[in-house]
Each structure stands twice: as structure tokens, then as C-alpha cells.
Design an enzyme around this catalytic site. Sequence first.
Site, PDB file in Angstrom:
ATOM      1  N   HIS A  52       0.822  -1.208   0.000  1.00 39.51           N
ATOM      2  CA  HIS A  52       0.000   0.000   0.000  1.00 39.51           C
ATOM      3  C   HIS A  52       0.856   1.258   0.000  1.00 39.51           C
ATOM      4  CE1 HIS A  52      -3.839   2.037   0.520  1.00 39.51           C
ATOM      5  NE2 HIS A  52      -3.301   2.771   1.465  1.00 39.51           N
ATOM      6  N   HIS A  99     -10.085   2.803  -1.542  1.00 33.20           N
ATOM      7  CA  HIS A  99     -10.296   2.466  -0.133  1.00 33.20           C
ATOM      8  C   HIS A  99     -11.098   1.173  -0.093  1.00 33.20           C
ATOM      9  CE1 HIS A  99      -9.989   4.601   3.949  1.00 33.20           C
ATOM     10  NE2 HIS A  99      -8.804   4.580   3.383  1.00 33.20           N
TER      11      HIS A  99
END
Length: 754
Positions: A52, A99
Site C-alpha cells: 500500500h 479504499h
Amino acid sequence: MPDTLPQPPEVDRDLALDHGLTDDEYDEILDRLGRTPTFTELGIYSVMWSEHCSYKNSTALLKTLPTEGDQLLAEVGEENAGLVDVGDGKAVAFKIESHNHPSAVEPYEGAATGVGGIHRDIFTMGARPICALDSLRFGSLEESRVRYLFDGVVRGIGDYGNSFGVPTVGGEVYFEDAYEGNPLVNAMSVGVVDTDQTARAAAETPGHHVILVGAATGRDGIHGATFASAEIDEDSEEDRPSVQVGDPFTEKLLLEATLEAIREGVVGSIQDMGAAGITSSAFEMSASGGTGMDLHLDRVPTRETGMTPYEIMLSESQERMLVVCEPGDEEALAEIYGKWDLNAQRIGTVTDTGRVRAYWDDEEVATLDPAHVAGDDVPVYERDTERPAYLEETRAFNTDDVPDLAPAEVEDTLTTLLGSPNIASKRWVHEQYDTMVRTNTVVGPGASDAAVVRLKGTGKGLAVKTDCNGRYVYLNPRRGAQIAVAEAARNVTCAGGTPVALTNCCNFGNPHNPEAYWAFAKAVEGMGDAGRALDTPVTGGNVSLYNEHPEGAIFPTPTIGMLGVVDDIDTQPTAAALQNEGDALFLLTPRDWCHPERTDGSEYLSTVHDRTAGDAPHLDLDEEVAVQSATQALIREGLVQHAHDVSDGGLAVCLAESVIHSDGLGLEATLPAADRLDAALFGEAQSRVVVSVRPDDALALDAALTDHNGVRARRLGAVTTGPLRLTVGDEPVLDASPAALTAPYEAALPDAVT
């Protein structure tokens, strides 16, 4: 905060593996440090070397994308978002991010904080957000869990955006079984800044002060970056504490305070605190500036008692930023942020040590080289690739494997497609969003192929769109990604804009799966192909891997956020709805367009025949460029009354949508005779645009196209006040009233969610 530190756990290999690091990565850490890391250092490495934050499995691929252009003001990765010069002293900052994992376990907060985070990336650049878009993927609405996720995500986006005061002007929603356990929530923000008022992220000057501004720090979101770098499984519900909690009202205060501080010249550099919180901001700013930082964690304002250095460094509490300023400017910063009821606490100093050092009551708890943690020396991997075995089966499909339509079946088939959640009206979604706040919105959701917002004080506008058909990418990753870029640009073109740049959100499966990584690599190739052909460089974006669930991987989904410039906001915005009775209808195609119509990869094949098969629809990038260039020219010359591209559902759905969006108008159109009726009406071959012009302008349209030799305008028919009538060859195949088309189109989504 405690006066003394609690005893941290002893760091060993097992603890490192529990933090998501691999054996090789832990060995690399030991080798670089020459010692065992402290517990806080282990936490820092675990989040910053997660996929990430580090993009360790994607950097090598992303470097192949086109990233240069005359209008680009920031290099990819240099700042918090892409920055494009649009003239008149204005620049546009824009970016899209995912997200996904947080929204899968806590849909409302996951989606809300996704919106908040992407807006912070924009105003950290000094730009005021003027609009937002989203790109959403869910499983079948027949499943109660999917309905719960869908409702929560839409409410989260709406509540945060509405409270923050930025309109959500467009987006897309798809429903496919492949997203059943792993929804995709991609949020895009667009902001405007004077070119001489932009802010930078690099901390370049030793001696400058480090100020933490915004909300207090809590324990929410700790290891959120690590959570986002793992597959979703049956135990993911237990990761709710990794989901951040957002407060749009605090973010609104942070926006105004930050823009004021930048205007007043008291911000040297600034970084949003997103994934990995203080850790990512401090290490990224230091790595970019070639400096270091000394941080005093006991000075950080907290909202929970007993927080440790580990927790403070890794917290992902929202609505916070790290500001670097000249000595003496911290008082002005404190006054500005204090006026907005926000913290502005000095927590450190920029140094020339080339180390980020964290202290607690003057005791060092971490000291690391930012280049090793967030710079050029982080691990980068190129994974094994293998062409997916499923392609042997999908490519074996032939259109003749399914029966063709009889003329009497066309209306039922069309209304079935109009009632498919993928094609049907998204009004149920848009009505939960404030689409008009700040009065910049010229064309909102559903009214055109892209949203159009005003650039106040310039006479210009922006056309913006998100786009990707994951089914196409599943069937042919390279061509599917080309289509995602091409259609996003085509939508911007049809709305009256000229595409200038793009941002991407790469949603893919586990990079350790050679088939998933092959799809990722091929999709990046496709994005690069189309970006170069259409002269739309990539300004940045986001990578979200490990989008898998117990049933398998998602469709590979490289979502494109396209930015276009509308040169004349008063004359160029173009609707997707028919405008005037009597207008002549034309289909713009490549001049030598003779590609066999197929139903491969179409919504028709999926909805009517329950098949996801074949190849992605035809696309030739040279032809695409020609059609878009011609469409832009016709709109600039004021000839086009409406424009709508042919995409999901094919030509028949394109014409039906033009009728549905109009005010009581219909049309009559005649198509050439076809070998297969279903393919002619519902095939999804690319590079086609339906336009209407005033009857007196039909000859002018032909004349204008003489400068575009690669494009022809095929006369389809005319706009009427009656039904939608279609004839194929000499045979009438459809006579449907606007009401009969509108009913399933408008009812599908509300009926599915109740």
C-alpha cells in the site's frame, strides 16, 4: 501520555512475519541496520514496506507509463497529486485513490475516509477541491451482504462529501459476481489553484520546524496500510479497528486553515497524513528533500491516554497534516490553525543527518534512513507472470454459440438491458450526493457523458470522468485497459472537453499469483498504449493489490480518471440528451469501419445469456484518435446538439439513453442490414459516437469532416416527438415509447436495493 515507556515486545523473526514482512525483507532490515530493529522501527518498516505504501510489486511496471507532457507541473510521485497547467494562471490538481479493503469490512467509514483522504491530497497542494467523482464495484444485488455494502458505501461518500462541501458530480457503479467479497471503492478529487500558489511536499532545508496540524491523534487505523496489503478473508471482519474514522467538519476546518496558511506564505512544505500517518509523512518528506527529521513523539497531541511511540507513529487518525516551516513562522501557523480550532504543535526539526529519528522524553526509539524506508532504496519486485488458463475457454467463444435475436425480441431485450443495474439509471446514488454545492457544476451526473464544472474567472471549464469495464480487462487485459483510457477520453470529448491528462487506480489481485500479475502487467501496457496515442499522460494515481476473496480474484480493474479542458464554458458543454425535434442523427465512425459486429464481452451477452466470454470489443487506437479529434472539432464549431458515445449495451442502448434523457423526444433510425441482429444492436465495438445536428447543419457537418479523412458520418435518421423506432435493413425491429424505455431504466436500482 505515559511519563515512562511501557516495555515493548521483543523483536524477532516471528514478530516481523506477524507484521506482514517476509523472511527476506526481515533479513534485509537486519543487514541494513546491522542490528535488530526496535519495536517502533519494526512497525515503521512493516507499514512503509507494505504494498500500500511502497508499491514494491508495481513500481517497475508503472515506470513504463507515459508521464511527460507540456502542461504537467509536477512529476509523478513528486507531490501529493498530479498538477496540470490549464492556462489563465490556473492549475488543476487531481488524483484517484482506492479504499477497497476498509470499505469491505466497514463500508460507511471506509468510503467516508476514502473521500476525506483524497480531498486532503488535493488541498495539500494548495488547491481548493471543486468536485469529486467515484468508481464503485460490488457483487450481485441479490445478495443481502452486497446490498448492505452498497448502501453503506454510498451513504459514506454522500455524508462526508456533503458535509465537507464539495459536490460529487459523477462516477460509475458496476455489479458483477467477481466483486462479491471484495468491493472496489475508488474516489477522485479535482481541485484548482493559482500556479503561483502551489505547495510542495519535500522537506529540503535543515533547521526548519516540523509542525503537526489538524486533529488529535488516536489509535484508529493503526496498521491500516498493512491491512490494505493483504487479501480479504473470513477473518477480515476482525480488522475493523484498522479502519479509520473520519470527521468531515474537522476536515472542512483543516481545508480552510491550510489554504490560508499557504496563501500567507508560512508553509515551506506540507504532506497529508494518510496511510501510516506520521511515519509516511515524515519519511516521505525527508526522502524527497534529501534530509532527515528529529521527531519528539511526546509532544504529539493525543485524544487517548497511554499511547506509545509505536502507536503514535503508526496511527492513521484522519484530518491531520505535517507542515514544515521556517523558524519563527510557527507562531503564525498556530494562530491560523487555532482560529479554526485546530492543533498546530511543533513536534520536531528538519536535519541534515539523513536520518529520521524519533524520541520519547529525549530517549531515542527509532532512527532510520528515509531512503531505505520511503525512498529509492525500498525493495522493488518483478513477479513471475503466466497467461491465465481461463483465457483458453473464454477465447473459444464464438458469437454463433448463442442464438440470434428475432425482430420481435428486440424490445424485450432492450428493456432488459436498460433494467440491468450496470446500465440502469444511477439516480438512487446521485440523489444522495450534493452535486451543486459551490455553484461550479455546469453538467452533473447523468446529463452528459462526463461531468462539467466551471473554472470561475476564466471562461473555461473542466470535463471529468471515471471509467473502466472490468469485464473487458478480464477477457483481454491489454485491450481492456486501452478501452478504459479511450472511453474515459471519449466521454470527456462528448461532453465538450479536450482530454489532457489522466490519473489511474489499479485494482488487481495477489501479485504472487502469476496469472494475476500477468493481467496487471498487460493492463499497464494497455494504459500506456492508449495514454501515448491520445496524448494523455499519467499524472499519478494509486495501486490496490490483493483484491481477492475466498471465491477468487476480482476482475482486473484499472480505473481511469480523465481530465479534460472545456475552452468555452458557455457554448461547448454538450448533453447526452436529444435536444430538438427534426435534428438529424449521425453515427461517427472510422471511415473504413468494417469490423464484424460481435457480442464478445458485452452487457448483452452477460445479462441475456449469462456468459462472460470472447475477447474484449474491437479497438484501434489510431481510429479512436481520429473519431475523438473529429468530434471535438464539430463541437467547437457549434454544430453538435447532442453527443453520446456507444459503449455498454451497444448502439441500441446508446440511442435509448439519448431518448430517456431528453424531454419527451424520440427518434427514428435506420441501420444497415446485418448478419446478426443482436450484434448490430448490442455489440460494443469502440470508437463510435452518435451526434445530432440541426437539419440545416447536415451539409456543414460533412464539410467539417473533410479535414478528418479518417472519419465518416453515417446518417441514421432524425429526432422526433414520437417513439424510438429502429429499422435494420428493410425490417422494422423496434417501436417503443419513451415511457416504456424509461420505466425499467429508472426503477431497476431502487427496486434492487429495497
